[in-house]
Design an enzyme around this catalytic site. Structure first.
Site, PDB file in Angstrom:
ATOM      1  N   SER A 185      88.229  21.186  62.844  1.00  0.00           N
ATOM      2  CA  SER A 185      86.942  21.377  62.170  1.00  0.00           C
ATOM      3  C   SER A 185      86.484  20.074  61.502  1.00  0.00           C
ATOM      4  O   SER A 185      85.348  19.624  61.680  1.00  0.00           O
ATOM      5  CB  SER A 185      87.078  22.496  61.134  1.00  0.00           C
ATOM      6  OG  SER A 185      85.889  22.643  60.397  1.00  0.00           O
ATOM      7  N   LYS A 189      83.504  17.032  63.361  1.00  0.00           N
ATOM      8  CA  LYS A 189      82.272  16.569  62.706  1.00  0.00           C
ATOM      9  C   LYS A 189      82.300  15.070  62.459  1.00  0.00           C
ATOM     10  O   LYS A 189      81.295  14.377  62.618  1.00  0.00           O
ATOM     11  CB  LYS A 189      82.071  17.343  61.397  1.00  0.00           C
ATOM     12  CG  LYS A 189      81.560  18.767  61.649  1.00  0.00           C
ATOM     13  CD  LYS A 189      81.471  19.580  60.383  1.00  0.00           C
ATOM     14  CE  LYS A 189      82.858  19.855  59.842  1.00  0.00           C
ATOM     15  NZ  LYS A 189      82.884  20.896  58.795  1.00  0.00           N
TER      16      LYS A 189
END
Lengths: 426, 426
Positions: A185, A189
């Site tokens: 996660s 990004k």
């Protein structure tokens, strides 16, 4: 062709690693609505309990990156380097670090999320500055990076949208605290934002997401490997989060402390972590500069002011202040503070209004806590160790309950406790 | 008050057993839509991987029963006893057993589900009888039980509706093959149907849901304990399902074989299992009767005919027959059949149209397989061991593929293999 139930079986039974094509099919089918949320939820729980090996994790993260756009910062005239923290109480390092490193010659594209739970969010903190807005289009982002050198902004919805959806699902299905899922996660990004290098601040201790140092170290290693595999020079520091970082906890309170730090008046622990991270960032960026000098010269503060102004903020406007103040956590005896529990202080600040329980909740910019004494300092019996701030005095009671047992006083000063615990990579 | 994520964490971390009130809250909140399918899916995967202890399972099953109505059969003038099989290839035991045991003086309230996958469903088989309908209201059910003594019908939607919803969720989330979840699903429906006693036929072997005997035994023990805890006298037999039971596999083909069995002309293996189960059912019901005599006298067949007629079926109407027949699985050498793989035969019958892949699919009543030779019998080189039946000849090819490797021939007859492997309870 794979099907969802078969892939769930493979992971559930730990039969073999999922292949890259299988993981690719899974993400495509989930995006297309052919794999349902309940199927992904079952798979996430199986991943939580049975893990992902490094090849699975590389593919998983790759699919999250590929689900959206990947920014290209190679057109900038300087090297890009970012920092990400797993979150701590009073952790305003980003506010100091981004302009500091930018003022030394790097581009810092710090795309960030909102705070959730007892750790604050960088965007929430900056939004306490009148006029400042978190959202930037990609063009604005690149212009700000080229002009100011540092930008702290909301990660746009185009970056790793699969992560956004998966994170929301993990949040309601009890599958958040998984090292591979956290690593993918965060890293999806950061890789998608296009930074050339990355330093991770993985917090450990009572106030951190990863309370255990071994788990923090495992997360750090996993993220460093993912970054390197995707072409981002990556390092991680594991740092202590047993007590709040600095003295301020809460949005506007932390901005004020960050400005003080940029003005050369920061608390020792905050500066130690900030300078350690800055040193690694500059080294990865190939820049030979002294961050202490950047603060002493006023360049870092000037960069901060420009960074705020470029996003509509008024760096000269007074920060909002809470309507009510209450002293709390009085020392039961005179002596040395040996423990001021970060988690308890974080939860208390959250209950005062500084944080949110659900992502759609508003936060109070003024609520928070100032620590009058920190571990290693001497207090007299009856002296309040904390000052609580809130707009609604009804919040003081629940906040004080969270502080029960948060303070330990001893007749001897505590041994010096290192803040920087481990380094991974580099 | 509990919340879904906290309960998921408890089960995920195997921290402690869930309490009865927590499980009660979970089912109520799921029924009310406050716990979402994706949350239940994550919990089911955690249950799959970390299990349920006996107290949790008792509470879980109790909530499934309490989610609907519980029939009361105590007003009948005779003891009630039911049988449930975990499913096998050619398993038409229910069709013989229900009228047989009823003809000996018990009430047999056999509420059943549809077949899914490679094992057939009892209701699908009976629906091949012209006019017969599976659905009965509770009043009709009680009248049929009082009049005929045996009823085989679809379990109404009022029985354990929570199980219906959970089963559908398990089916798509890869959480079917869990002993506590299977046990609670089966037993909640059987307890809710109100039977006073229950005999379970837990199949093991290649054609069974539980291929491993140890797993079948564990499931048997779990179900017997659940039945006894809820006041149902329960026994289980673990029986072999390595080869098809009897010679017929497929809906109308199996009805015909069941009628033959009730007429005294049943294959040995089918009768051995049927009489073993009948003996336990009668013992639990406190009835001293000889099921062999009930068949020899014609009473069992007469009861079958009345049971069919009461649900609109015409026991004298010819059963539908397939348009196409093909011989298959020719013996590669003369010798003794030592293995005829139940699973392969089941999958082949399924591909011919006898079973369904999804619960909304139709089935073919006429499709299926007749075994010309079974393990222990002698075949000559080139002789076909199976006859395949289908309405659509295009189905023969895929069915024959499933049969690849299903037959083993040896120069010596195989040792006698017991059918009844274990008994649990009683």
């Amino acid at each position: 062709m794979p099907d969802a139930v078969s892939l769930i079986h493979v992971k559930r039974d730990n039969a073999r690693p999922l292949t890259g094509p299988e993981i690719g099919w899974l993400f495509a089918a989930y995006a297309a609505g052919e794999v349902a949320d309940e199927q992904m939820a079952a798979l996430l729980m199986a991943v939580y309990l049975n893990g992902l090996d490094s090849a699975e994790l590389r593919a998983w993260t790759g699919e999250m990156i590929a689900s959206g756009e990947r920014l290209d910062l190679r057109g900038l005239d300087r090297p890009s380097v970012d920092k990400h923290s797993t979150g701590g109480v009073g952790d305003k390092v980003s506010l100091v670090l981004a302009p500091l490193v930018a003022s030394c010659g790097a581009a810092v594209p710090m795309l960030s999320g909102r705070g959730l739970g007892h750790t604050g969010g960088t965007l929430d903190k900056l939004e306490s500055i009148p006029g400042w807005r978190a959202s930037l289009g990609n063009d604005e982002l690149l212009r700000a990076l080229a002009g100011v050198g540092a930008v702290i902004a909301a990660a746009g919805s185009g970056l790793a949208p699969a992560d956004r959806r998966l994170y929301a699902l993990r949040d309601v299905t009890g599958t958040v605290e998984s090292i591979p899922l956290i690593a993918s996660s965060i890293m999806s990004k950061k890789i998608a934002e296009g930074t050339g290098a990355l330093v991770l601040d993985v917090k450990t201790g009572s106030g951190a997401f990863m309370a255990q140092r071994e788990a923090a170290l495992a997360l750090a290693r996993t993220m460093v490997a993912l970054g390197e595999e995707h072409g981002v020079r990556t390092r991680a520091l594991v740092t202590a989060m047993d007590a709040p970082l600095g003295r301020a906890v809460g949005n506007a309170l932390e901005v004020a402390e960050a400005v003080a730090a940029l003005s050369g008046d920061g608390p020792d622990d905050l500066m130690e972590v900030t300078f350690a991270l800055a040193g690694h960032m500059l080294e990865l960026a190939g820049i030979d500069a002294d961050p202490r000098q950047a603060i002493a010269s006023g360049r870092a503060l000037a960069t901060f002011r420009r960074m705020i102004a470029v996003q509509g903020g008024d760096p000269d406007a007074p920060l909002p202040a809470a309507a009510h103040r209450q002293r709390a956590l009085r020392a039961p005896a005179s002596g040395w503070v040996t423990r001021l529990d970060a988690r308890a202080v974080g939860v208390a600040a959250w209950r005062l209004g500084a944080g949110r329980a659900r992502k759609e909740d508003p936060v109070s910019y003024t609520a928070g806590i100032r620590c009058q004494a920190k571990p290693g300092e001497y207090v007299r019996r009856g002296e309040p160790v904390l000052e609580l701030y809130a707009d609604d005095p009804a919040r003081f009671g629940p906040a004080e309950e969270a502080l029960d047992g948060a303070l330990t006083i001893a007749s001897e000063p505590p041994p010096a406790a290192p803040l920087i615990l481990d380094q991974v990579g580099g």
